[in-house]
Write an enzyme that holds these catalytic residues in place. Structure first.
Site, PDB file in Angstrom:
ATOM      1  N   CYS B 163      -2.691   3.701  50.525  1.00  0.00           N
ATOM      2  CA  CYS B 163      -2.482   2.259  50.347  1.00  0.00           C
ATOM      3  C   CYS B 163      -1.146   1.904  49.695  1.00  0.00           C
ATOM      4  O   CYS B 163      -0.880   0.731  49.455  1.00  0.00           O
ATOM      5  CB  CYS B 163      -3.664   1.668  49.601  1.00  0.00           C
ATOM      6  SG  CYS B 163      -5.178   2.009  50.499  1.00  0.00           S
ATOM      7  N   HIS B 291      -1.926  -4.819  42.543  1.00  0.00           N
ATOM      8  CA  HIS B 291      -2.596  -4.092  43.626  1.00  0.00           C
ATOM      9  C   HIS B 291      -3.998  -4.702  43.760  1.00  0.00           C
ATOM     10  O   HIS B 291      -4.435  -4.996  44.854  1.00  0.00           O
ATOM     11  CB  HIS B 291      -2.633  -2.600  43.322  1.00  0.00           C
ATOM     12  CG  HIS B 291      -3.196  -1.788  44.432  1.00  0.00           C
ATOM     13  ND1 HIS B 291      -2.679  -1.824  45.707  1.00  0.00           N
ATOM     14  CD2 HIS B 291      -4.242  -0.921  44.489  1.00  0.00           C
ATOM     15  CE1 HIS B 291      -3.395  -1.026  46.494  1.00  0.00           C
ATOM     16  NE2 HIS B 291      -4.338  -0.472  45.782  1.00  0.00           N
ATOM     17  N   HIS B 325      -7.837  -6.165  51.715  1.00  0.00           N
ATOM     18  CA  HIS B 325      -6.966  -5.031  51.451  1.00  0.00           C
ATOM     19  C   HIS B 325      -6.471  -4.507  52.793  1.00  0.00           C
ATOM     20  O   HIS B 325      -7.242  -3.916  53.549  1.00  0.00           O
ATOM     21  CB  HIS B 325      -7.740  -3.950  50.691  1.00  0.00           C
ATOM     22  CG  HIS B 325      -6.871  -2.835  50.194  1.00  0.00           C
ATOM     23  ND1 HIS B 325      -5.557  -2.680  50.574  1.00  0.00           N
ATOM     24  CD2 HIS B 325      -7.127  -1.819  49.340  1.00  0.00           C
ATOM     25  CE1 HIS B 325      -5.040  -1.618  49.980  1.00  0.00           C
ATOM     26  NE2 HIS B 325      -5.982  -1.071  49.218  1.00  0.00           N
TER      27      HIS B 325
END
Lengths: 264, 396
Positions: B163, B291, B325
């Site tokens: 990620c 994040h 996400h």
């Protein structure tokens, strides 16, 4: 051109298990023998991590550990670049099979091992290195892309970096769409300045595409199909300690050129 | 220190909308990009951030071999916001060999392979797979597609560090520029919905069955999204462009494959290294785009790292409650959102929060706010303990 010094070499593959054993073979002083190869579980990892650790991580770590043997730098002092074309086909296969089944269950361990940077993750856990790590892919030319990335890192960040290139065969039926014959990994530790014990000074840059350097004659076809084995023309020059220029295919238009000059 | 780079063009396709204007409008009007999971026949109770129209736009012509959901999304992204024209102009100025391409992705076109396994399974084992492996499943396929579509011949690679993938592209691009390999770099990230990520994150118990709620006391997981985003980075712009990329910080947790270090040590290192490289102090940062995935462990670890580095005064928020996400595209998508915030002097609040987690000590923004911004941070962390922090600034 970027100037770097190669201060460690690691290798893991059939008939080329460890730089000490592979060097005379690649230099043409010893005969190549294709022997079955399975990398051992990395000793650097805890028992629990060793159990969870994927085949691709084992393979990459085998070469990375080997590259540290000759040098004086510990793993946690070296940034890393991991290069692979195909990642972990065993896990891709397992997950795709499960997803095609009725239950569609994915094993949590397989899923966290499925990330492309799994070898990098296990390596940083094994060495406790908190330095930068980048995982790159450029299909068949992933080694060239990785070497460019590593050389650029060393040059710009002014610190040592290890490139670890690895690929392993896909199991069937994935093997049918990506026929890689044998497992192979290579690792190079490079530094931006002259270093005691360096094997080779290398000037690395890009030039328009021409004929690239051939594989050493002894390397069998099954190994040549492994994208990481495209490091072997360079590793052969390192083994011979020769003043030579190696050209590796990079893009359709460009080659990666490595001008090698032995040190010490 | 790094030489700042100028952002001369950007483009996005994400669950908030196609293009920068639609994305900006959604951001400042609190329009949400998540919806109940309706991806193919994936029977998982969760919410997703889906980009509309990918199913009905097959790729044809020269690029037909690349046809898959991920590459369709990449093309859709490239076609937004005048990006292709901006790259064409740079190509004329620098030459195609002086412009690099670095794209982050985690699953590329794996959906094609997943569907091929299903067809094989239905027809009886033993059949060969029919997949254009190189052009779909292989992670390089999206970078290859982008360079062909933009007719660039400079250095190229895909980066895949889970990620953090499309945050890491900024660090490598900066190095390519500093080493003199390129005069401009197209950085980007593309990740699309597939069964592997939906069922995989579900297997780890990391998917919320409601829209994700980063920093909420009862947050219980993430919502997966898909997106494509691209930036063109040059040393200097020609049109008085104000947005600049000032610094990056990279680190490894060296802790666990899928759980962040509990005190966020790796995340703090990434932020400290980014500040050093940009020659800035914590006080210079006006806003942090977290994040902020919405998993209990991530948000707590990131909060510890921010507390350690910045104390409790720098405003922070996660935009994943709006986009989901987007995994390998999260770095670039949130870089673009952070740049939009800089451009418009705006900080998005976390409107999904019902009750803020009292354990979190950083200055969480519950409501959106307009305030002059000079420098902003975007954080991206990934499996394998891969951390990357980006700092963006704006010329006065």
């Amino acid at each position: 051109m970027m100037q770097v010094w190669v201060i460690g070499v690691g290798i893991a593959g059939p008939g080329l298990d460890g730089w000490a054993a592979a060097r005379p073979v690649l230099a043409g002083h010893a005969e190549y023998r294709l022997t079955p190869f399975a990398p051992a579980a990395p000793k650097l990892l805890s028992a629990a991590e060793r159990r969870r650790c994927s085949q691709s991580a084992r393979l990459a770590i085998a070469a990375a550990q080997d590259a540290l043997l000759a040098g004086d730098l510990p793993g946690d002092a070296i940034a890393t670049v991991f290069a692979s074309s195909d990642g972990d086909g065993v896990i891709t296969q397992e997950i795709c099979e499960s997803l095609a089944g009725a239950a569609r269950e994915v094993s949590p361990t397989s899923f966290h091992n499925s990330v492309y940077n799994a070898p990098a993750g296990y390596w940083s856990i094994a060495t406790r290195s908190q330095l930068s790590s980048t995982s790159v892919c450029a299909y068949d030319v992933s080694f060239a892309a990785g070497l460019l990335e590593a050389a650029t890192y060393a040059t710009v960040e002014r610190g040592p970096v290890m490139l670890v290139a690895s690929d392993l065969p896909f199991p069937s039926p994935l093997h049918g769409i990506r026929p890689v014959g044998e497992s192979f990994a290579a690792a190079l530790v490079i530094a931006p300045t002259r270093h005691p014990g360096a094997l080779m000074r290398c000037a690395i840059g890009l030039t328009p595409h021409r004929t690239v350097t051939a594989f050493p004659d002894a390397i069998p076809t099954a190994l040549r199909s492994n994208p990481a084995a495209r490091s072997l023309p360079l590793l052969a020059v390192l083994a011979r300690q020769a003043t030579e220029t190696v050209r590796l295919e990079y893009t359709d238009e460009t080659d990666l050129v490595i001008e090698c000059e032995p040190e010490g | 220190m790094m030489s700042p780079l100028t952002v001369t063009a950007m483009a996005t396709a994400n669950p908030l909308g196609l293009g920068l204007p639609a994305t900006w409008t959604a951001l400042c009007t609190n329009r949400q990009g998540l919806r109940p999971n309706d991806f193919e026949d994936a029977e998982i109770k969760t919410w997703i951030g889906r980009v509309e129209g990918l199913e009905t736009e097959p790729m044809t012509g020269e690029l037909a071999d690349f046809d898959c959901r991920n590459n369709r999304l990449a093309l859709m992204g490239l076609r937004q916001d005048g990006f292709e024209q901006a790259v064409a102009s740079a190509r004329t100025r620098y030459g195609p060999d002086r412009i690099g391409v670095l794209i982050g992705t985690t699953t590329s076109g794996i959906l094609e392979t997943e569907l091929a396994y299903r067809r094989r399974s239905a027809a009886g084992e033993g059949l060969p797979l029919t997949v254009r492996y190189r052009h779909t499943q292989n992670l390089f396929s999206v970078s290859d597609l982008v360079r062909r579509q933009l007719r660039l011949t400079g250095p190229v690679a895909s980066i895949s560090t889970a990620c953090s993938s499309s945050a890491k592209v900024f660090a490598s691009a900066s190095r390519w520029m500093a080493a003199g390999l390129c005069d401009a770099v197209v950085v980007g990230g593309v990740d699309s919905l597939c069964f592997m990520t939906l069922y995989g994150f579900a297997s780890l118990g990391l998917l919320s069955d409601r829209p994700c709620r980063p920093c909420d006391v009862s947050r219980d997981g993430l919502s997966i999204g898909e997106a494509a985003g691209f930036l063109l980075l040059e040393r200097e712009g020609r049109n008085g462009e104000r947005l600049r990329f000032l610094g990056y910080g990279e680190s490894s947790d060296a802790h666990h494959m899928s759980t962040p270090h509990p005190e966020g040590l790796g995340a703090a290192l990434a932020m400290e290294r980014a500040l050093d490289r940009a020659d800035l102090k914590p006080i210079d940062i006006d806003y942090i785009n977290l994040h902020g995935t919405g998993t209990p462990a991530n948000d707590l670890a990131e909060d510890c790292a921010i507390w350690k580095t910045f104390g409790g005064r720098t405003p922070c928020s996660s935009t994943k409650e709006r986009t989901g996400h987007t995994l390998g595209a999260a770095g670039i998508t949130e870089a673009i959102l952070a740049l939009l915030c800089l451009q418009h002097d705006f900080m998005p609040g976390m409107v999904r929060i019902e009750q803020p987690d009292p354990q979190l000590r950083s200055a969480m923004m519950l409501r959106s706010e307009s305030r002059p911004l000079r420098t902003v941070i975007s954080n991206s962390f990934g499996f394998g303990g891969s951390n990357c922090t980006l700092i963006f600034g704006k010329r006065p």
